[in-house]
Design a protein around this motif. Structure first.
Motif, mmCIF file in Angstrom:
data_model
loop_
_atom_site.group_PDB
_atom_site.id
_atom_site.type_symbol
_atom_site.label_atom_id
_atom_site.label_comp_id
_atom_site.label_asym_id
_atom_site.label_seq_id
_atom_site.Cartn_x
_atom_site.Cartn_y
_atom_site.Cartn_z
ATOM 1 N N GLY A 1 49.779 8.245 46.507
ATOM 2 C CA GLY A 1 48.562 7.951 45.765
ATOM 3 C C GLY A 1 47.762 6.793 46.326
ATOM 4 N N ARG A 2 48.191 6.244 47.455
ATOM 5 C CA ARG A 2 47.440 5.164 48.095
ATOM 6 C C ARG A 2 46.353 5.754 48.985
ATOM 7 N NH1 ARG A 2 52.715 2.636 50.776
ATOM 8 N NH2 ARG A 2 52.643 4.810 51.489
ATOM 9 N N TYR A 3 45.325 4.940 49.247
ATOM 10 C CA TYR A 3 44.211 5.398 50.067
ATOM 11 C C TYR A 3 44.187 4.658 51.401
ATOM 12 C CZ TYR A 3 42.429 7.876 46.012
ATOM 13 O OH TYR A 3 42.293 8.741 44.956
ATOM 14 N N TRP A 4 43.754 5.396 52.437
ATOM 15 C CA TRP A 4 43.687 4.869 53.796
ATOM 16 C C TRP A 4 42.367 5.280 54.437
ATOM 17 C CZ3 TRP A 4 47.862 2.004 55.579
ATOM 18 C CH2 TRP A 4 49.032 2.078 54.812
ATOM 19 N N TYR A 5 42.014 4.530 55.465
ATOM 20 C CA TYR A 5 40.851 4.895 56.274
ATOM 21 C C TYR A 5 41.266 4.860 57.738
ATOM 22 C CZ TYR A 5 35.939 5.347 57.580
ATOM 23 O OH TYR A 5 34.748 5.817 58.061
ATOM 24 N N THR A 6 40.896 5.898 58.471
ATOM 25 C CA THR A 6 41.236 5.936 59.891
ATOM 26 C C THR A 6 40.253 5.075 60.682
ATOM 27 O OG1 THR A 6 39.870 7.868 60.359
ATOM 28 C CG2 THR A 6 42.133 8.277 59.630
ATOM 29 N N MET A 7 40.726 4.485 61.754
ATOM 30 C CA MET A 7 39.890 3.577 62.545
ATOM 31 C C MET A 7 40.284 3.683 64.008
ATOM 32 S SD MET A 7 39.704 -0.569 62.217
ATOM 33 C CE MET A 7 39.492 -1.555 63.700
ATOM 34 N N PHE A 8 39.285 3.527 64.914
ATOM 35 C CA PHE A 8 39.624 3.594 66.333
ATOM 36 C C PHE A 8 39.196 2.364 67.123
ATOM 37 C CE2 PHE A 8 35.392 5.476 66.126
ATOM 38 C CZ PHE A 8 34.759 5.049 67.281
ATOM 39 N N GLY A 9 38.343 1.518 66.588
ATOM 40 C CA GLY A 9 37.929 0.315 67.310
ATOM 41 C C GLY A 9 36.826 0.629 68.298
ATOM 42 N N ASN A 10 35.597 0.238 67.963
ATOM 43 C CA ASN A 10 34.440 0.624 68.769
ATOM 44 C C ASN A 10 33.579 -0.561 69.155
ATOM 45 O OD1 ASN A 10 33.043 2.843 69.957
ATOM 46 N ND2 ASN A 10 31.471 2.738 68.379
ATOM 47 N N ASP A 11 34.049 -1.777 68.861
ATOM 48 C CA ASP A 11 33.234 -2.947 69.165
ATOM 49 C C ASP A 11 34.100 -4.062 69.766
ATOM 50 O OD1 ASP A 11 34.094 -4.879 66.969
ATOM 51 O OD2 ASP A 11 33.364 -3.246 65.719
ATOM 52 N N PRO A 12 33.497 -5.058 70.396
ATOM 53 C CA PRO A 12 34.271 -6.065 71.132
ATOM 54 C C PRO A 12 35.064 -7.026 70.263
ATOM 55 C CG PRO A 12 31.923 -6.583 71.209
ATOM 56 C CD PRO A 12 32.043 -5.222 70.600
ATOM 57 N N THR A 13 34.816 -7.046 68.948
ATOM 58 C CA THR A 13 35.596 -7.935 68.080
ATOM 59 C C THR A 13 36.564 -7.171 67.195
ATOM 60 O OG1 THR A 13 33.745 -7.960 66.495
ATOM 61 C CG2 THR A 13 33.876 -9.771 68.059
ATOM 62 N N ALA A 14 36.714 -5.855 67.400
ATOM 63 C CA ALA A 14 37.758 -5.093 66.712
ATOM 64 C C ALA A 14 39.120 -5.498 67.276
ATOM 65 C CB ALA A 14 37.532 -3.594 66.902
ATOM 66 N N PRO A 15 40.200 -5.385 66.486
ATOM 67 C CA PRO A 15 41.514 -5.826 66.970
ATOM 68 C C PRO A 15 42.088 -4.944 68.071
ATOM 69 C CG PRO A 15 41.695 -4.798 64.809
ATOM 70 C CD PRO A 15 40.238 -4.956 65.088
ATOM 71 N N TRP A 16 41.551 -3.740 68.232
ATOM 72 C CA TRP A 16 41.886 -2.891 69.376
ATOM 73 C C TRP A 16 40.698 -1.977 69.603
ATOM 74 C CZ3 TRP A 16 44.032 -1.893 64.506
ATOM 75 C CH2 TRP A 16 43.690 -0.673 63.935
ATOM 76 N N ARG A 17 40.725 -1.237 70.689
ATOM 77 C CA ARG A 17 39.601 -0.391 71.037
ATOM 78 C C ARG A 17 40.090 0.989 71.476
ATOM 79 N NH1 ARG A 17 38.271 -5.100 70.912
ATOM 80 N NH2 ARG A 17 40.123 -5.521 72.161
ATOM 81 N N MET A 18 39.443 2.023 70.934
ATOM 82 C CA MET A 18 39.635 3.416 71.334
ATOM 83 C C MET A 18 41.084 3.871 71.210
ATOM 84 S SD MET A 18 36.937 3.712 74.521
ATOM 85 C CE MET A 18 37.334 5.423 74.851
ATOM 86 N N GLN A 19 41.722 3.457 70.129
ATOM 87 C CA GLN A 19 43.062 3.945 69.813
ATOM 88 C C GLN A 19 43.146 4.160 68.303
ATOM 89 O OE1 GLN A 19 45.528 0.858 71.505
ATOM 90 N NE2 GLN A 19 45.614 1.888 73.493
ATOM 91 N N PHE A 20 44.013 5.078 67.896
ATOM 92 C CA PHE A 20 44.105 5.437 66.487
ATOM 93 C C PHE A 20 44.904 4.395 65.701
ATOM 94 C CE2 PHE A 20 47.137 7.482 63.457
ATOM 95 C CZ PHE A 20 46.248 7.618 62.398
ATOM 96 N N GLY A 21 44.352 4.010 64.535
ATOM 97 C CA GLY A 21 45.051 3.135 63.606
ATOM 98 C C GLY A 21 44.630 3.457 62.183
ATOM 99 N N LEU A 22 45.303 2.853 61.229
ATOM 100 C CA LEU A 22 45.015 3.068 59.817
ATOM 101 C C LEU A 22 44.771 1.743 59.114
ATOM 102 C CD1 LEU A 22 47.675 5.768 58.845
ATOM 103 C CD2 LEU A 22 45.195 6.089 58.988
ATOM 104 N N VAL A 23 43.812 1.753 58.191
ATOM 105 C CA VAL A 23 43.482 0.584 57.396
ATOM 106 C C VAL A 23 43.672 0.925 55.927
ATOM 107 C CG1 VAL A 23 41.654 -1.027 56.737
ATOM 108 C CG2 VAL A 23 41.804 -0.213 59.100
ATOM 109 N N PRO A 24 44.473 0.172 55.175
ATOM 110 C CA PRO A 24 44.608 0.444 53.741
ATOM 111 C C PRO A 24 43.332 0.067 53.007
ATOM 112 C CG PRO A 24 45.732 -1.592 54.291
ATOM 113 C CD PRO A 24 45.253 -1.011 55.587
ATOM 114 N N ILE A 25 42.920 0.886 52.056
ATOM 115 C CA ILE A 25 41.729 0.564 51.271
ATOM 116 C C ILE A 25 42.025 0.774 49.797
ATOM 117 C CG2 ILE A 25 40.062 1.085 53.089
ATOM 118 C CD1 ILE A 25 39.593 3.809 51.796
#
Length: 635
Positions: A593-617
């Motif tokens: 029942g928890r919610y998540w958002y997928t993220m890939f990192g598209n900017d120079p201050t994201a913690p990673w770039r162009m890789q799959f990760g998940l962010v809890p929301i």
């Protein structure tokens, strides 16, 4: 001597510098791409400002004795530290207040500096000095400030006795702000103020030795025009305020800060540029430390350089505000200065998270919880998308959202019913969705055709399994435009694409039943210009989308925006920030029942770039989507 890549510990308990990634770890670019704005995209590691190591720690305050802004820190010749800044709210607010520390932990307040000079009355509470700076050169201690009339002045004292008196110069420049002093190795002094104005001083620092000039990047660096669609790099300045200079070996580093609107908030970031002389020619400016506040650098010795971290409270993503920390700097592979990999400077759950699949690049990730209890993942692969006829849509599977197993390609450029001819066709943004109503999976994907534009296809699994096989629901492409998103509501299936177009699918799922609508927020604007998605929770629709904030494709952020409505067709509430750096992703609910958002990192201050990760929301409140504070890097 340049800043070395080695571990070090100072009296301010700074984290160790970390090596930058090797050139082999940088994402490759294909010789031809569908859009040449990708030729130097911020999602490439070589453009990263932030490259946190696995054990990176949040920057911590080293000074919190009282609220302070515009902090300036210097190393005393005999060891220890001295600090000043703009005094805020509590306590005395006149003059130039000084603090010293032997170890960078315990600070002793010296009170307002005893400054004497023409027009200065010691102890006068009307002498409100903003953004004073402190410089140590040999046995001298210098305070640079703008007095209550707006005149830039330099007060000279003893580095061995910082609590003793200071003799102030006459007015050096009228109507000056953010005054700083740089003393070169030969003793030559330079006055800096504003966002980058400089003038050499006569010996004794009592008057200017030349006419002021403004420092900016070398204009020859801008001879080549950037591609259409990419923001023009800033060519007229390094920053807007707080210009300061240090020398690193044979290079002069100019630092200044600026609020750019990155992350859709008042992030005041530190930018730097470098030159072989104090006057230039300077490199293009580079974002060095996000959220740092007014620009200030400190040389810890001949080899180690750090940035002062002193954000304002207007910055909702700073680690702290009106306190002082230090951020160690390192050299990127191209020689550019940026924050060290050992430190985190952004307070968000996004900043502390890690990519989950690092074996290959991925953009635009989509996850669905399948009817079999497994999670399935697809995304844009091969850098910025496979080129026809290479690759296709690849599938991953997970039971727990932690370990992901590669299933393989489930679609390879088949059954499209469309002839691309000799045009470059690039596969973008696949989206997977389990339909409980139809008891099967739908796969949407877009193809960007160079010189023509984008089109989106919709496929359906013929077996009810996530690995297919999949067949086209129609004879050709489904819609013109990109970023297709199938969505299941109580009354049927819908298809969302582009910047908010949506239509209800007919019973055969081969077209639309009824009119196509456009989803907008209360202001009539799109919620995201691309990557729209939908999720429904407790009778409330959450429309998400991707938007750039700040300097697009240079130093901006690619964020997830959202709006809410009790009606599918809206209007939606005014768009708001949902997940910083989240951009084009998919919101989904897990088995718990928890919610998540997928993220890939598209900017120079994201913690990673162009890789799959998940962010809890946090999702379900009709008013907001939020990042759970329990996942903050502070905790």
């Amino acid at each position: 001597m340049t800043v070395k890549m080695k571990s070090w510990i100072t009296g301010l308990t700074l984290a160790a510098l970390s090596l930058a990634p090797s050139a082999g770890a940088q994402q490759k670019l294909k010789a031809a791409v569908a859009d040449d704005i990708f030729a130097d995209h911020p999602s490439m590691d070589k453009n990263a400002t932030v490259m946190p190591a696995a054990d990176a720690k949040p920057v911590a305050p080293v000074f919190s004795e009282r609220p302070i802004g515009d902090a300036s820190v210097a190393r005393l010749t005999g060891g220890g530290w001295i600090l000043t800044g703009t005094q805020l709210r509590s306590g005395a607010r006149h003059g130039v207040e000084l603090w010293t520390s032997a170890d960078g932990k315990a600070w002793k307040g010296l009170g307002p500096a005893k400054i004497s000079g023409a027009g200065i009355v010691p102890g006068d509470v009307s002498e409100r000095y903003l953004a004073p700076s402190v410089t140590v050169a040999g046995d001298k201690l210098y305070l640079a400030f703008s007095d209550k009339t707006g005149c830039a002045r330099i007060a000279t004292g003893s580095a061995a006795q910082p609590g003793a008196g200071f003799a102030a110069s006459p007015c050096l420049v009228e109507d000056a702000s953010d005054v700083a002093l740089f003393v070169d190795k030969d003793g030559t002094g330079y006055l800096l103020w504003g966002g980058g104005t400089i003038a050499k001083l006569h010996p004794g620092f009592a008057k200017l030795a030349e006419a002021p000039r403004f420092l900016k990047p070398d204009q020859a660096l801008f001879a080549k025009h950037p591609p259409v669609g990419k923001d023009w790099p800033v060519r007229t300045r390094v920053g807007m305020r707080g210009a300061a200079m240090v020398r690193d070996g044979d290079r002069y580093i100019l630092a200044a800060s600026e609020v750019t609107g990155r992350m859709r908030t008042a992030t005041e970031d530190l930018f730097v540029a470098e030159a072989p002389t104090p006057y230039g020619p300077f490199t293009m400016r580079a974002l060095a430390v996000p959220h740092a506040g007014r620009g200030s650098l400190v040389m810890l010795d001949d080899e180690r350089l750090a940035a002062v971290y002193n954000p304002k409270c207007d910055d909702g993503f700073a680690m702290f505000c009106e306190q002082v920390g230090l951020v160690p700097l390192e050299r990127a592979p191209d020689g550019r200065l940026r924050q060290a990999a050992s430190v985190i400077t952004e307070d968000s759950a996004v900043a502390a998270r890690k990519a989950l699949i690092t074996s290959e690049t991925m953009r635009d990730p989509s996850v669905t919880l399948g009817g079999d209890g497994f999670y399935y993942l697809v995304g844009t692969l091969d850098g910025y998308g496979y080129h026809k006829p290479d690759g296709g849509v690849k599938l991953w599977r997970s039971a727990d959202l932690k370990k992901w197993d590669e299933v393989g390609f489930v679609w390879k450029w088949e059954g499209m019913g469309y002839d691309f001819g000799k045009n470059i066709a690039e596969l973008w943004a696949p989206e997977i969705m389990w339909s409980a109503r139809d008891k099967t999976y739908y796969l949407a994907f877009s193809v960007m055709e160079k010189g023509v534009g984008g089109k989106t296809w919709l496929y359906r699994s013929t077996t009810g399994k996530a690995d297919g096989p999949y067949e086209n629901v129609t004879k050709s492409f489904f819609v013109k435009g990109i970023d297709g998103f199938p969505f299941e509501d109580d009354d049927g299936l819908y298809f969302l694409w582009g910047g908010g177009s949506i239509g209800k699918l007919n019973g055969a799922r081969s077209g639309f039943e009824g009119p196509v609508h456009t989803l907008v927020d209360a202001d009539g604007d799109h919620v995201g210009y691309e990557g729209n998605g939908l999720i429904k929770a407790n009778g409330v629709y959450f429309l998400t989308g991707a938007e750039w904030h700040g300097p697009l494709r240079t130093h901006g952020t690619y964020d997830m925006m959202y709006g809410t409505s009790k009606s599918l067709f809206g209007p939606y509430t005014q768009r708001r920030m949902g997940a910083p750096h989240g951009g084009h992703g998919t919101a989904f609910r897990d088995k718990q029942g928890r919610y998540w958002y997928t993220m890939f990192g598209n900017d120079p201050t994201a913690p990673w770039r162009m890789q799959f990760g998940l962010v809890p929301i946090d999702i379900g409140d009709a008013a907001s989507i939020g990042i759970p504070r329990s996942d903050s890097v502070r905790d």
